[in-house]
Design a protein around this motif. Sequence first.
Motif, PDB file in Angstrom:
ATOM      1  N   TYR A  63     -50.703  62.716   2.365  1.00 24.30           N
ATOM      2  CA  TYR A  63     -52.384  62.600   2.265  1.00 24.30           C
ATOM      3  C   TYR A  63     -53.090  64.134   3.015  1.00 24.30           C
ATOM      4  CZ  TYR A  63     -57.314  62.396   2.311  1.00 24.30           C
ATOM      5  OH  TYR A  63     -58.754  62.688   2.213  1.00 24.30           O
ATOM      6  N   ASN A  64     -52.735  65.077   1.170  1.00 23.59           N
ATOM      7  CA  ASN A  64     -53.093  66.587   2.270  1.00 23.59           C
ATOM      8  C   ASN A  64     -54.210  67.513   1.736  1.00 23.59           C
ATOM      9  OD1 ASN A  64     -50.160  67.029   4.126  1.00 23.59           O
ATOM     10  ND2 ASN A  64     -49.586  66.279   2.097  1.00 23.59           N
ATOM     11  N   PRO A  65     -55.266  66.709   1.712  1.00 20.69           N
ATOM     12  CA  PRO A  65     -56.153  67.134   1.173  1.00 20.69           C
ATOM     13  C   PRO A  65     -56.606  69.123   1.371  1.00 20.69           C
ATOM     14  CG  PRO A  65     -57.477  65.805   2.378  1.00 20.69           C
ATOM     15  CD  PRO A  65     -55.700  65.895   2.618  1.00 20.69           C
ATOM     16  N   ASP A  66     -57.058  69.962   0.570  1.00 19.45           N
ATOM     17  CA  ASP A  66     -57.732  70.912   1.131  1.00 19.45           C
ATOM     18  C   ASP A  66     -59.338  70.950   0.581  1.00 19.45           C
ATOM     19  OD1 ASP A  66     -58.387  71.263  -1.901  1.00 19.45           O
ATOM     20  OD2 ASP A  66     -56.976  72.190  -2.393  1.00 19.45           O
ATOM     21  N   ASP A  67     -59.756  71.703   1.053  1.00 18.30           N
ATOM     22  CA  ASP A  67     -61.882  71.938   1.088  1.00 18.30           C
ATOM     23  C   ASP A  67     -61.997  71.421  -0.346  1.00 18.30           C
ATOM     24  OD1 ASP A  67     -61.606  73.035   4.049  1.00 18.30           O
ATOM     25  OD2 ASP A  67     -61.647  74.673   3.286  1.00 18.30           O
ATOM     26  N   GLU A  68     -61.557  71.667  -1.332  1.00 19.46           N
ATOM     27  CA  GLU A  68     -61.884  71.882  -2.749  1.00 19.46           C
ATOM     28  C   GLU A  68     -61.405  70.168  -3.539  1.00 19.46           C
ATOM     29  OE1 GLU A  68     -60.680  72.284  -7.116  1.00 19.46           O
ATOM     30  OE2 GLU A  68     -59.854  73.653  -5.448  1.00 19.46           O
ATOM     31  N   ASP A  69     -59.905  68.956  -2.525  1.00 23.27           N
ATOM     32  CA  ASP A  69     -60.347  68.224  -2.506  1.00 23.27           C
ATOM     33  C   ASP A  69     -61.401  66.998  -1.329  1.00 23.27           C
ATOM     34  OD1 ASP A  69     -57.791  68.810  -4.012  1.00 23.27           O
ATOM     35  OD2 ASP A  69     -56.717  69.185  -2.670  1.00 23.27           O
ATOM     36  N   LYS A  70     -61.661  68.129  -0.614  1.00 23.62           N
ATOM     37  CA  LYS A  70     -61.999  67.224   0.359  1.00 23.62           C
ATOM     38  C   LYS A  70     -63.606  66.815   0.533  1.00 23.62           C
ATOM     39  CE  LYS A  70     -59.877  68.538   4.571  1.00 23.62           C
ATOM     40  NZ  LYS A  70     -59.280  69.501   6.060  1.00 23.62           N
ATOM     41  N   VAL A  71     -64.231  68.149  -0.663  1.00 26.93           N
ATOM     42  CA  VAL A  71     -65.619  67.927  -0.826  1.00 26.93           C
ATOM     43  C   VAL A  71     -65.822  67.005  -2.608  1.00 26.93           C
ATOM     44  CG1 VAL A  71     -66.577  69.361  -2.596  1.00 26.93           C
ATOM     45  CG2 VAL A  71     -65.806  70.210  -0.797  1.00 26.93           C
ATOM     46  N   GLU A  72     -64.598  66.658  -3.393  1.00 27.01           N
ATOM     47  CA  GLU A  72     -64.040  66.162  -4.470  1.00 27.01           C
ATOM     48  C   GLU A  72     -64.380  64.749  -4.279  1.00 27.01           C
ATOM     49  OE1 GLU A  72     -61.473  65.149  -8.504  1.00 27.01           O
ATOM     50  OE2 GLU A  72     -61.123  67.334  -7.256  1.00 27.01           O
ATOM     51  N   LEU A  73     -64.111  64.325  -2.886  1.00 19.62           N
ATOM     52  CA  LEU A  73     -63.587  63.437  -2.265  1.00 19.62           C
ATOM     53  C   LEU A  73     -65.033  62.562  -2.308  1.00 19.62           C
ATOM     54  CD1 LEU A  73     -60.110  63.280  -0.892  1.00 19.62           C
ATOM     55  CD2 LEU A  73     -60.385  61.777  -2.567  1.00 19.62           C
ATOM     56  N   LEU A  74     -65.274  63.217  -0.834  1.00 20.20           N
ATOM     57  CA  LEU A  74     -67.261  63.075  -0.473  1.00 20.20           C
ATOM     58  C   LEU A  74     -67.757  62.479  -1.303  1.00 20.20           C
ATOM     59  CD1 LEU A  74     -68.633  62.590   1.803  1.00 20.20           C
ATOM     60  CD2 LEU A  74     -68.982  65.550   1.941  1.00 20.20           C
ATOM     61  N   ARG A  75     -67.730  64.124  -2.864  1.00 21.89           N
ATOM     62  CA  ARG A  75     -68.784  63.320  -3.418  1.00 21.89           C
ATOM     63  C   ARG A  75     -68.841  62.170  -4.432  1.00 21.89           C
ATOM     64  NH1 ARG A  75     -67.933  63.660  -8.722  1.00 21.89           N
ATOM     65  NH2 ARG A  75     -65.724  64.609  -8.951  1.00 21.89           N
ATOM     66  N   LYS A  76     -66.966  61.617  -4.711  1.00 21.70           N
ATOM     67  CA  LYS A  76     -66.241  60.310  -5.331  1.00 21.70           C
ATOM     68  C   LYS A  76     -67.412  59.548  -4.325  1.00 21.70           C
ATOM     69  CE  LYS A  76     -63.012  61.695  -8.765  1.00 21.70           C
ATOM     70  NZ  LYS A  76     -61.680  61.436  -8.387  1.00 21.70           N
ATOM     71  N   ASN A  77     -66.888  58.984  -2.543  1.00 23.16           N
ATOM     72  CA  ASN A  77     -67.562  58.503  -2.117  1.00 23.16           C
ATOM     73  C   ASN A  77     -68.775  58.326  -1.508  1.00 23.16           C
ATOM     74  OD1 ASN A  77     -64.389  57.798  -1.336  1.00 23.16           O
ATOM     75  ND2 ASN A  77     -64.791  59.654   0.595  1.00 23.16           N
ATOM     76  N   ASN A  78     -69.364  59.398  -2.184  1.00 25.14           N
ATOM     77  CA  ASN A  78     -70.986  59.179  -1.855  1.00 25.14           C
ATOM     78  C   ASN A  78     -71.066  57.838  -3.485  1.00 25.14           C
ATOM     79  OD1 ASN A  78     -72.189  59.979   0.695  1.00 25.14           O
ATOM     80  ND2 ASN A  78     -71.782  61.907  -0.239  1.00 25.14           N
ATOM     81  N   GLU A  79     -71.020  58.818  -4.607  1.00 25.60           N
ATOM     82  CA  GLU A  79     -71.371  57.749  -5.612  1.00 25.60           C
ATOM     83  C   GLU A  79     -71.300  56.336  -5.471  1.00 25.60           C
ATOM     84  OE1 GLU A  79     -69.174  60.186  -8.522  1.00 25.60           O
ATOM     85  OE2 GLU A  79     -70.982  61.901  -8.547  1.00 25.60           O
ATOM     86  N   ARG A  80     -70.123  56.422  -5.056  1.00 27.25           N
ATOM     87  CA  ARG A  80     -69.411  54.640  -4.898  1.00 27.25           C
ATOM     88  C   ARG A  80     -70.349  54.134  -3.654  1.00 27.25           C
ATOM     89  NH1 ARG A  80     -64.214  56.070  -5.626  1.00 27.25           N
ATOM     90  NH2 ARG A  80     -63.584  57.388  -3.434  1.00 27.25           N
ATOM     91  N   TYR A  81     -71.066  54.433  -2.764  1.00 32.23           N
ATOM     92  CA  TYR A  81     -71.975  54.513  -2.250  1.00 32.23           C
ATOM     93  C   TYR A  81     -73.092  54.009  -2.595  1.00 32.23           C
ATOM     94  CZ  TYR A  81     -74.839  53.903   1.883  1.00 32.23           C
ATOM     95  OH  TYR A  81     -75.741  53.741   3.449  1.00 32.23           O
ATOM     96  N   LYS A  82     -73.478  54.725  -3.348  1.00 33.79           N
ATOM     97  CA  LYS A  82     -75.076  55.099  -3.775  1.00 33.79           C
ATOM     98  C   LYS A  82     -74.720  53.582  -5.170  1.00 33.79           C
ATOM     99  CE  LYS A  82     -78.462  57.595  -6.376  1.00 33.79           C
ATOM    100  NZ  LYS A  82     -78.881  57.070  -7.191  1.00 33.79           N
ATOM    101  N   GLU A  83     -74.092  54.092  -5.807  1.00 30.59           N
ATOM    102  CA  GLU A  83     -73.962  52.634  -6.770  1.00 30.59           C
ATOM    103  C   GLU A  83     -73.823  51.502  -5.749  1.00 30.59           C
ATOM    104  OE1 GLU A  83     -70.254  52.859  -9.067  1.00 30.59           O
ATOM    105  OE2 GLU A  83     -70.803  54.797 -10.175  1.00 30.59           O
ATOM    106  N   THR A  84     -73.119  50.915  -4.634  1.00 27.26           N
ATOM    107  CA  THR A  84     -73.508  49.820  -3.905  1.00 27.26           C
ATOM    108  C   THR A  84     -74.818  49.521  -3.448  1.00 27.26           C
ATOM    109  OG1 THR A  84     -70.956  50.128  -4.144  1.00 27.26           O
ATOM    110  CG2 THR A  84     -72.033  48.265  -2.476  1.00 27.26           C
ATOM    111  N   TYR A  85     -75.349  50.373  -2.897  1.00 23.39           N
ATOM    112  CA  TYR A  85     -76.607  50.697  -2.593  1.00 23.39           C
ATOM    113  C   TYR A  85     -77.026  49.888  -3.558  1.00 23.39           C
ATOM    114  CZ  TYR A  85     -80.653  51.312   0.020  1.00 23.39           C
ATOM    115  OH  TYR A  85     -81.927  51.872   0.181  1.00 23.39           O
TER     116      TYR A  85
END
Length: 457
Positions: A429-451
């Motif tokens: 698991y070696n994300p760079d800044d670009e990966d971290k932004v993408e992963l954060l966006r996806k996690n937020n989307e999943r959280y929003k869908e659940t909410y």
Amino acid sequence: MGVIKDRQTSLGTVYERYDSNNELIQKFGMIGFIKLSTVRRKTYFIITDLKGNLIEDANIYLNEKIGDDKYKKRETAFSALKVFYSFLELVHIDNPQNLTSGDIRDLRLFLEGGKKEGSVWSVDLRVRRDNQTYNNYLNVYRNFLEKMYGITDSFLFETIKIGTTIGNGFFAHAHKGTQERYKANKKVFKQQSVPKYIKPYQYERIMDVIERSYGIREKVIIDLMYNYGLRIGEVLGLTFEDIVPSYKEGYYNLIIRDRMSDKPTQRAKGVITPTSKDEYNDAWYREQGNHLGYQTVLIEEEMAELIQEYIDESRDDILLSKSPIKRENLKNNAVADRVSTTPLVNNENQYIFLNHQHYTPITQAGWGYVLRGIFKEAGIHVDKGSKSTNLSHRFRHAFAMKRVKSGMQILELQKELRHASPKSCEAYYNPDDEDKVELLRKNNERYKETYDKDKNK
């Protein structure tokens, strides 16, 4: 529209220009050599055209104007000026003082390399220069034009002011400043460490390079690492009998195991290495699982067919009839121990991947040399210093990161990577800044869908 292609030689790059009918209309380029004078104890850099004519101004600059500078600086200037004078020959400019702003824009296109469309001609060059090398070459041209001709007012010398953040404090502890940089230069981002995995766009570049300059062997080896997560040792240890049809139609299993005939660089991880051929019949050697006899990797039928295509191509009778030495090496040095009852042609098991020159199994060192060439041509950074990041292993890291970014959980990743413990997967698991932004966006989307689902219940 015409196209310009390049061909590498031991002395330099030869360029060929073709018209819209693919007819060769111009061959040009600069070659050079480095000579050490034992009398004067000085190293001379010499550049000539393809006819052997000396490029006088370039040689004066290299051996007089910067003749006392460090070797590395002169070597960079030597390489840069060969490209520069090749371009001048392309556009029929005899004197560098006659360069226009339009010529300099075309020079930058030529210098970048790769495959690009131009207004008058296109380039399809194997060499691709990264931003840092590109800037270094432009710096050479500025210094050359200034020292040889007193030129400091061309487009190459134009600068712009850019904003910078000075300090790394919070709020008042950091403040903004301005710096100047050359307009013609490209942005170079400071790289704290060598990337540990190949990104999708880099993989596409690599495949493009392979399609133009290499063959099936390179494509298969890289795909097995990038798309199926094999380690390079596991790839190089594969033999004919290790490709078997799966019970699931349209798929095959690759059998990952160790043999007595394996070299150390053909070893796999997570399987037991036999100490004698007698152990091939032991129960543990014939059991699947971590730290047992073998592991399996499921591949698509298309991948299996590509492997078979390489086997057929590399063992072609007509090809081998032209080289008795290759046939002899194949017979004596490429044979692997037979450990299964899988039917084989001539009942002979061989290592799949061969050295092109000798027809012995390709070694990790040999493959590393090939891969560095591919990376260079694709413009991908290579750790030239400590070599702390294994080039081949970047593909396995990419395999893991693709699955993490798709939402795969740690236990699933453990199974995909064939690890005994989920803890050992953390290294992938070696994300760079670009990966971290993408992963954060996806996690937020999943959280929003659940909410939203919970809210609407």
